[in-house]
Design an enzyme around this catalytic site. Structure first.
Site, PDB file in Angstrom:
ATOM      1  N   HIS A   1       2.235  -3.457   7.735  1.00  0.00           N
ATOM      2  CA  HIS A   1       3.669  -3.684   7.939  1.00  0.00           C
ATOM      3  C   HIS A   1       4.221  -2.942   9.153  1.00  0.00           C
ATOM      4  O   HIS A   1       5.365  -3.162   9.541  1.00  0.00           O
ATOM      5  CB  HIS A   1       4.469  -3.342   6.685  1.00  0.00           C
ATOM      6  CG  HIS A   1       4.585  -1.881   6.366  1.00  0.00           C
ATOM      7  ND1 HIS A   1       3.779  -1.248   5.447  1.00  0.00           N
ATOM      8  CD2 HIS A   1       5.422  -0.933   6.836  1.00  0.00           C
ATOM      9  CE1 HIS A   1       4.126   0.018   5.353  1.00  0.00           C
ATOM     10  NE2 HIS A   1       5.122   0.247   6.194  1.00  0.00           N
TER      11      HIS A   1
ATOM     12  N   ASP B   1      -2.114  -4.175   2.948  1.00  0.00           N
ATOM     13  CA  ASP B   1      -1.241  -3.398   3.825  1.00  0.00           C
ATOM     14  C   ASP B   1      -2.025  -2.487   4.764  1.00  0.00           C
ATOM     15  O   ASP B   1      -1.676  -1.323   4.966  1.00  0.00           O
ATOM     16  CB  ASP B   1      -0.240  -2.570   3.015  1.00  0.00           C
ATOM     17  CG  ASP B   1       0.922  -2.069   3.877  1.00  0.00           C
ATOM     18  OD1 ASP B   1       1.169  -2.676   4.944  1.00  0.00           O
ATOM     19  OD2 ASP B   1       1.563  -1.076   3.498  1.00  0.00           O
TER      20      ASP B   1
ATOM     21  N   SER C   1       4.520   5.601   7.812  1.00  0.00           N
ATOM     22  CA  SER C   1       3.643   4.483   7.483  1.00  0.00           C
ATOM     23  C   SER C   1       2.395   4.475   8.346  1.00  0.00           C
ATOM     24  O   SER C   1       2.476   4.504   9.572  1.00  0.00           O
ATOM     25  CB  SER C   1       4.380   3.159   7.692  1.00  0.00           C
ATOM     26  OG  SER C   1       5.386   2.989   6.753  1.00  0.00           O
TER      27      SER C   1
END
Length: 413
Positions: free
Chosen positions: A147, A184, A260
């Site tokens: 993402h 992910d 992230s």
């Protein structure tokens, strides 16, 4: 009663411009985004296929005693032969392998409020977000969250431009090797040599209460290389994020927007997780939630990244080859149809086509388990791998039938 939700820690708005090493110059109009689930980018983009890459990697060690290097080059050591480090030593060891990632997304949308001589004039907007990554080979391969470089929540698709900021402030253009939105995880590459890759540890050996450290870029590059520490709060957490079930490590280490794709590190200075998400209170809730973050275990990540580097996609993921929609109780009463999953279309030559399923069939069971929604069907399907067979019970013209389907493999992200 308070309601809670799990949210991907998305990319960040308006990062500070890094110093440039290449000729990359990103000209972007920055859009405002939220801190939690930042990177809420309303973008739509046609996605090109990611080419399959054949990678050769060496077995060079950064530190410690090598058991073996994965096909992708992930360095692994025996914890028993490795001395525990102080937090300062952990940071000193891993920091050169942590990078900042800046992704630029562009969309073209209809401008329904503005017309020129009767024509609808499309408008184009650009958004920039940041995340974190971990160097996995000395020649520039980097792992991060999918993402960070691909927005599926708002239909933005793959980023137009991706740049990587190293610990020494040099910036490089990056190419996408492959990604998987379900897992992910993504692999990108920069044209650089002599980098310091991270050492990966055994996430299966983690224990509750074990000390861990995270390094990342919360809220953008202005806070680059922020170090936070905590403990392992939970193991094997089955968490559903954006309708996708994931097996994750839980930690109270502070993980915020921009972390992230960054590393969760054990006391030996080994990466044992890739930071991915956090828990936050839903809108309107009075509860304040802190210290509930999640990371993808390193053992799981290494298998996924290995596949991406070898084939450009994650192998073994099953598919039926149908498009479908739910037959709810309301629809069932209105049209006198059984509750189940209505087959809208069957892909020619797919597993379902070979098994004899047709448009108009209503699937009611998979391997004897009732399925009333597409989500339930996918849950049962995903208990298997490509090449496995499942028994599908379906209704056609009021009659019940059963067929055996040999699942195909999904060969793209």
């Amino acid at each position: 009663m308070n309601e809670y939700k799990f949210e991907i820690i998305e990319t960040n708005p308006a990062p500070k411009k890094p110093k440039k090493h290449t000729a990359l110059k990103i000209t972007a109009s920055l859009m405002a985004m939220a801190v939690v689930s930042a990177g809420s980018i309303g973008i739509y983009k046609q996605i090109a296929e990611v080419p399959v890459q054949n990678i050769s990697v060496s077995e060079e060690s950064v530190a410690g005693k090598i058991i073996e290097a994965d096909a992708m080059g992930l360095i692994r050591t025996e914890d028993a032969d490795t001395k525990a480090l102080t937090t300062e030593q952990v940071v000193e060891k891993v920091l050169p392998a942590v990078v900042g990632i800046q992704s630029e997304f562009t969309t073209t949308s209809d401008n329904r409020n503005g017309y020129f001589f009767g024509y609808n004039m499309p408008s184009e907007s650009t958004s920039v977000g940041t995340g974190t990554g971990v160097i996995i080979t000395e020649n520039g391969y980097i792992v991060t969250n999918a993402h960070v470089i691909y927005d599926s929540q708002y239909g933005s698709g793959l980023a137009n431009n991706i740049s990587v900021l190293l610990d020494d402030n040099k910036t490089y253009d990056a190419e996408v090797i492959g990604y998987d939105v379900d897992c992910d995880l993504a692999v990108i590459k920069i044209n650089a040599e002599g980098l310091t890759p991270a050492e990966f540890g055994n996430s299966d050996a983690l224990k509750l209460g074990e000390s861990v450290t995270a390094i990342g870029n919360p809220l953008g590059f202005e806070l680059m290389n922020t170090v936070t520490s905590g403990i392992i709060s939970g193991l094997n957490r089955n968490i559903t994020i954006n309708d996708k079930s994931m097996n994750l490590i839980q930690t109270d280490t502070a993980i915020n927007s921009g972390n992230s794709g960054g590393p969760l590190i054990n006391k030996y200075g080994q990466v044992i997780g890739i930071n991915s998400s956090k828990m936050s209170s839903s809108y309107g809730s009075e509860a304040s939630i802190e210290g509930i973050g999640f990371a993808i275990p390193s053992n799981e990540a290494s298998k996924i990244v290995d596949d991406i580097m070898k084939y450009g996609y994650v192998t073994g993921k099953p598919q039926l080859g149908i498009s479908c929609q739910d037959v709810t109780e309301t629809v069932s009463r209105m049209y006198n149809m059984p509750i189940g999953v209505y087959v809208v279309e069957v892909t020619k030559g797919s597993a379902s086509d070979k098994a004899g399923l047709k448009s108009g069939d209503i699937i009611t069971e998979i391997d004897g388990e009732k399925v009333t929604t597409s989500d339930e069907l996918n849950t049962q399907k995903n208990l298997h791998s490509a090449g496995d067979t499942i028994k599908v019970t379906y209704i056609r013209n009021g009659e019940e039938y059963e067929t055996t389907v040999e699942l195909d493999e999904i060969k793209n992200s």
